[in-house]
Scaffold this active site. Structure first.
Site, PDB file in Angstrom:
ATOM      1  N   ILE A 185     100.953  26.806  31.693  1.00  0.00           N
ATOM      2  CA  ILE A 185      99.509  26.641  31.759  1.00  0.00           C
ATOM      3  C   ILE A 185      98.945  27.308  33.010  1.00  0.00           C
ATOM      4  CG2 ILE A 185      99.829  24.363  32.853  1.00  0.00           C
ATOM      5  CD1 ILE A 185      97.220  23.457  31.473  1.00  0.00           C
ATOM      6  N   CYS A 186      97.764  27.867  32.871  1.00  0.00           N
ATOM      7  CA  CYS A 186      96.980  28.435  33.974  1.00  0.00           C
ATOM      8  C   CYS A 186      97.708  29.610  34.637  1.00  0.00           C
ATOM      9  CB  CYS A 186      96.651  27.331  34.979  1.00  0.00           C
ATOM     10  SG  CYS A 186      95.283  27.737  36.090  1.00  0.00           S
ATOM     11  N   HIS A 187      98.178  29.470  35.886  1.00  0.00           N
ATOM     12  CA  HIS A 187      98.895  30.557  36.552  1.00  0.00           C
ATOM     13  C   HIS A 187     100.403  30.489  36.334  1.00  0.00           C
ATOM     14  CE1 HIS A 187      95.036  30.681  38.767  1.00  0.00           C
ATOM     15  NE2 HIS A 187      95.303  31.956  38.905  1.00  0.00           N
TER      16      HIS A 187
END
Length: 287
Positions: A185-187
């Site tokens: 998720i995300c980075h």
């Protein structure tokens, strides 16, 4: 001085790094989450298959201007999915590249969220004394049948060390070959770059679609003091260059499933990401 008066100056820490400004913390973090206590009708009860979570063990990121950003794994992006994994019956093994403590962006901790605080407390010793990924790769990985998925949580700290770590790359490549789920998720997908280190074949996620934190937003957040400068490199740019397709343009609640790769765009996606991942895992164990 003007930035300090406006509340948009990043805040200096004792070790010379910066955490987000007061305004950025107000806009980009919250004291609670949207976690909902989902009751899974058929939770996993066999207990053999676990989730292998890889956290960063590095904290300070040197920005393009030389200033250091105090980062780590984002607590919401890590702990909210963990709540869903646990509720669905999956235990979690926490690893860092060399067994040093997992670094967490404590300035983003939702301190009024009892569920999040409780799972952090219950795993605090594991965060402080995680398993050593290099030892796992060298000694156990080739014969291991203990895991159903690898989870790489977000936070800008996922861009530190993990993308250049050969053991992370070996883990990702092994998980892909064994057809384990890859959750990130995300980075977190920055770590996928390690799978291409010293390999002459195509990127294993070439032609895959994924949701990640957009470069365009990362370029804007220094304006409100979220980071003390621009990032040293852009994650989506590197992933796209290797042939992946980014499905979202905003740092929103987008989640995406492409084969056994499950991704989410930002902290706003953490709750849905956890639920979607669990649904896919439970389908696998009930087949």
């Amino acid at each position: 001085m003007i930035k300090k008066l406006l509340g948009i100056a990043p805040q200096l820490t004792d070790d010379g790094a910066y955490i987000p400004s007061k305004l950025a913390l107000k806009l980009a973090t919250s004291s609670s989450t949207d976690f909902d206590e989902t009751i899974y009708q058929n939770p996993y009860k066999q207990g053999k298959l676990k989730i292998l979570m890889v956290c960063t063990e590095l904290r300070n990121m040197t920005m393009a201007n030389g200033k250091k950003f105090s980062t780590g794994n984002h607590p919401v992006e890590m702990l909210v999915p963990m709540l869903h994994f646990k509720n669905a019956g999956f235990d979690i093994d926490i690893f860092t590249p060399t067994g040093q403590s997992a670094k967490i962006e404590m300035w983003a901790m939702p301190h009024n969220d009892e569920n999040v605080k409780n799972i952090y407390t219950s795993h605090k010793i594991q965060f402080e004394h995680p398993k050593n990924l290099s030892h796992f790769v060298d000694r156990d990985m080739a014969v291991s049948n203990d895991y159903i998925a690898v989870f790489i949580p977000g936070g800008h700290g996922a861009m530190l060390g993990l993308p250049e770590d050969n053991n992370v790359g070996e883990l990702i490549y092994w998980a892909h070959q064994k057809e384990l789920f890859m959750l990130s998720i995300c980075h977190g997908p920055a770590a996928f770059l390690s799978a291409q280190l010293d390999r002459t074949t195509d990127f294993i996620y070439k032609d895959y679609e994924m949701a990640v934190f957009p470069d365009s937003v990362d370029k804007q957040t220094p304006l409100i003091g979220y980071m003390p400068g621009q990032l040293p490199w852009m994650m989506s740019e590197k992933l796209t260059a290797l042939g992946t397709k980014i499905v979202n343009k905003k740092a929103d609640a987008t989640c995406h499933v492409d084969r056994k790769l499950i991704t989410g765009a930002s902290p706003k996606a953490a709750n849905d990401f956890g639920k979607i991942a669990v649904q896919e895992l439970l389908k696998e164990v009930t087949m």
